[in-house]
Scaffold this active site. Sequence first.
Site, short mmCIF file in Angstrom:
data_model
loop_
_atom_site.label_atom_id
_atom_site.label_comp_id
_atom_site.label_asym_id
_atom_site.label_seq_id
_atom_site.Cartn_x
_atom_site.Cartn_y
_atom_site.Cartn_z
CG HIS A 66 -12.11 -20.84 -9.98
ND1 HIS A 66 -11.63 -20.56 -8.54
CD2 HIS A 66 -11.20 -20.08 -10.73
CE1 HIS A 66 -10.68 -19.65 -8.91
NE2 HIS A 66 -10.33 -19.48 -10.04
CB CYS A 82 -6.21 -16.26 -7.26
SG CYS A 82 -5.54 -15.12 -8.96
N1 GLN Z 1 -9.06 -7.44 -9.07
C1 GLN Z 1 -9.19 -8.62 -10.35
C2 GLN Z 1 -10.65 -9.07 -10.13
O1 GLN Z 1 -11.17 -9.03 -9.14
C3 GLN Z 1 -8.38 -9.77 -9.54
C4 GLN Z 1 -7.89 -11.00 -10.75
C5 GLN Z 1 -7.34 -11.95 -10.23
O2 GLN Z 1 -6.85 -12.06 -9.15
N2 GLN Z 1 -6.73 -12.61 -11.64
O3 GLN Z 1 -10.99 -9.54 -11.06
ZN ZN Z 2 -7.40 -13.93 -7.89
#
Ligand code: GLN
Ligand code: ZN
Length: 764
Positions: free
Chosen positions: A697, A646
Amino acid sequence: MKSGNLGYPRIGQDRKWKKALEAYWSGRLEEEELHAELRAIRLRGLQTQKEKGIDVIPVSDFTYYDHVLDTAVMFGLIPERFGYAGGEPDLSVYFAMARGTREATACEMTKWFNTNYHYIVPELEDTEPKLTKNKPLNAYLEAKAELGIEGRPVLVGPYTFLKLSKGYAAEQLGSWIDRLLPLYGQVLRELEAAGAEWVQIDEPSLSTTLEAEELKHVSHIYDRLRTEAPGIKLMLQTYFEAVDHYESVTALPVHGIGLDFVHDGGRNLQAIRDYGFPVDKLLGAGLIDGRGIWRADLESKLGTLIALTGLVAADRIIVQPSCSLLHVPVSAEQEAALEPTLREALAFADEKLEELALLAKAGRSGQDAIRSELEAASRSRIALQRSPSRNSKRVNEQTAGLASQSASRSASFAERREAQRIRWNLPLLPTTTIGSFPQTPEIRSARRKWRKGEWSGAQYEAFIQAEIKIWIGLQSELGLDVFVHGEFERNDMVEFFGEKLAGFAFTANGWVQSYGSRCVKPPIIYGDVELTEPMTVAETVFAQSLTDAPVKGMLTGPVTILNWSFVRDDKPREEVAYQIALALREEVEALEAAGIGMIQVDEPALREGLPLKREYWPAYLDWAVRAFRLSTATVKPETQIHTHMCYSEFHDIIEAISALDADVISIETSRSHGELIESFEEQTYEKGIGLGVYDIHSPRVPGPEEMTVMIDRALRVLSPDQFWINPDCGLKTRKAEETIAALRNMVQATKQAREKYAFEATAD
Ligand code: GLN
Ligand code: ZN
C-alpha cells in the site's frame, strides 16, 4: 405520522463533492472555493429532502471527509503527531488526519459496521478532550437561516464513538465516557439554546452483540446525558440489525428510539409485539431499505406500518429509512440507459425519499391516498420478477438442492499435496505474487480508447498481450516461481467479471462513497447469474504459452462478487452466491481444461460479509464456505487451488478459512505486526500458506532484511514446507519501478531463507 430521514449522500449529483475535494487537495481550488462548493452540495441535499416532502430532515450528517473523523476533531481528539496547537482545527489538520502528510501517518481507516463505507478510527491518546467547535450547531443554524429548514442535528452517540475508537484499554471505557459526556452535554445545551428541539443520536453499536457489562455503560451514558441536557429530546437511532437487549434499550431515558425493520430479520417488530413499545417515546420506523437500491414493495411496507400502528400510536411514528442513505447512490433519474424493466425497479436516495413521504401519507390518510403509487410500485416489481433474466431454468435447476451439498475435492489434502508436488517440483519457499501488476495510465487509456470504439477489439487485445509478455519476461528475470498474467485487462476485480456474466447490470452514475473522496459504483445483480463466455481463459493461456513456469489463473470468488455488488432482494443472498459459484466453476473447469494447473480464487470480501451479531456468524460462514467450494471443488487432485484475502483479523474465522480447503492461501500480514502469526501458535494450519512479506500500500521499497524479519517470524510457527513467499496484495496500484525493485528484494530474501531453512525442511 411524519416522514423522516437519517442521512443523505454527501457526494452530490455526479460526484461533485469528490471532484471539489480532489481539486482542493491538488491545489487547483482555494479553500474559500472549496467551502462554497461543498456548501452548495450540502444545501442542495437539504433542499431536495424538503422538496420530496420529508418532515424530519437530518443536518450535520454532511462532512468534508467522514462523520466519525468530524466527531473526533470536534472533541479535540487529535493525535499529537499532527501538531494541532489548539483553537478551531483548520482544514489542514483535519485532512492530515484523514490522509496523512509527509511527517505524520494518517489515522487508520476501517469498515463502518457491515457496510462498504470506511471511517477514520479515532485515536484517544492522553489528550484531554475539549470542544473545538459545535459542528451540529453550525449545521442547524445554516439550514434554518438559508432554507428555513428546522433540521434535526445528527451526532455519533458516545457509546458507538468510543467503541469505534482505539488507544485505550477496555477497563478505561468508563473513564472515557466520563470525559466525553460533559462535551456531548455542551453540544446539546448549545443546540437547545439555539432552538433545536430534537437531536438524532446514532448508536449502531447497540445492534451488535452487547454484554451485560457494556449495557451498564450504555445506561450510564443516557442517564447522564439526560442530566447534562434535560431540555433537548434525543432520538436514539439504531440500525443495520435488530437492537440488542430491546427491553433495556427502549427503557433508556430518551424521547425516541429508531429501529431498523429491514435488516433485523423481523426481530424488532417481534420484540415490540412481545414487550410493547414505551408509550412516552417516538418510534423511528426504519421501513425503507437504506442500503439496497430496489424500489420498495410499498404494499408490504404498508402492511408492516399498519401492524406497527396496532402497537404504537400513529402520531408517535416517524417513517424513515433503515439507516442513513449514505449507502445508496443519489438519484436513479440518470439511469435511462438501463433496460426499462430494471430502471423502473430501482430506487436510489431521492426515490427513497419519495417512498418515505408516500408511506407517511398513507399512514395519515389511509391506503387509498396512495393507491396509484402502490399499483405502480407493484407493477414494476412484478415486471422485473417475471422478466426472463430472473427465470433461467438452467440456473434454477442447477442451484436447487445445493444448500445441503458440501462440495468436496475428490482427494484429501495430503493426496493432493503429493500429486501437486510431483507435478511442479517447486523449490522450498516458492515465490509468487497476488495477481495484478501495475495498472499504468497507458493501460487505462488503452481501455478507454477501446471502449469508445477508437480502438478495435483486436488492437486492444494486442496491447494487452504485449503487456503480458513484458511482465512474463520480468517475472522470469526476477526468478519468481509461480507467475501471473498481470490482470491488465481488468478495470476492477468485480466489475470485470460482472460485465461478462449474465444477470449483472452497470449504472451510469450509481456511485456511493467508500472512503474519503473515493467512490465505488457497485454492479447490480438483478437476474440469474450465468456464464455466457469464458472470462479469463484467453489471457491466461496466452501468458502460459510464453513460459514453462506455472501461470496461476486468477478469478474473483463468489462471496466477494456478491458482497461488493447491490444484490437482488427477491432471493436469499446465499442462493445468489451459489449461482455465482456455479458460473465460476465453469470458468475454473475451462481453465483446467486449457492446461492451467494453478487457479487462484480471491475472496478479499469474505470477512466483511460477517453479520454484526456473532450468533449469525456460523450460518453465514457455512454458506460462504460452501459457495467457495462449489466453485473450486471439481478440479483434479493435481490442480492447485489458491485463494487470497487481504486482511489479517481472521483469528476468529480461521476454521472457516481452513474449511475453504484451498491448497494455498495468501493473506496480508505486514501491517498487522504479526498478530495473525500468533493465531497459528494456538491453532494448527496444515495447508500451503503465504503471509505477505511486504506492504504493497505504500510506494516505499522495503529492503530484503525487512522481508527476512517477516519470513523468520512466520517460520517460527509455520513449517518451511508449507510456506509461500509473496507480497501482501495485488500490485496494480504500484509503479513498475517500485514493483520490480521490491520483488527483486523479495527473491533475494527468499534465497537466503532457503539456505537457512533447507535443513529444517528436510529434517521433518
Ligand atoms: N488478484 C487481485 C489483485 O492482485 C487481488 C486483489 C485483492 O485482494 N483485493 O489485484
Ligand atoms: Zn488483497
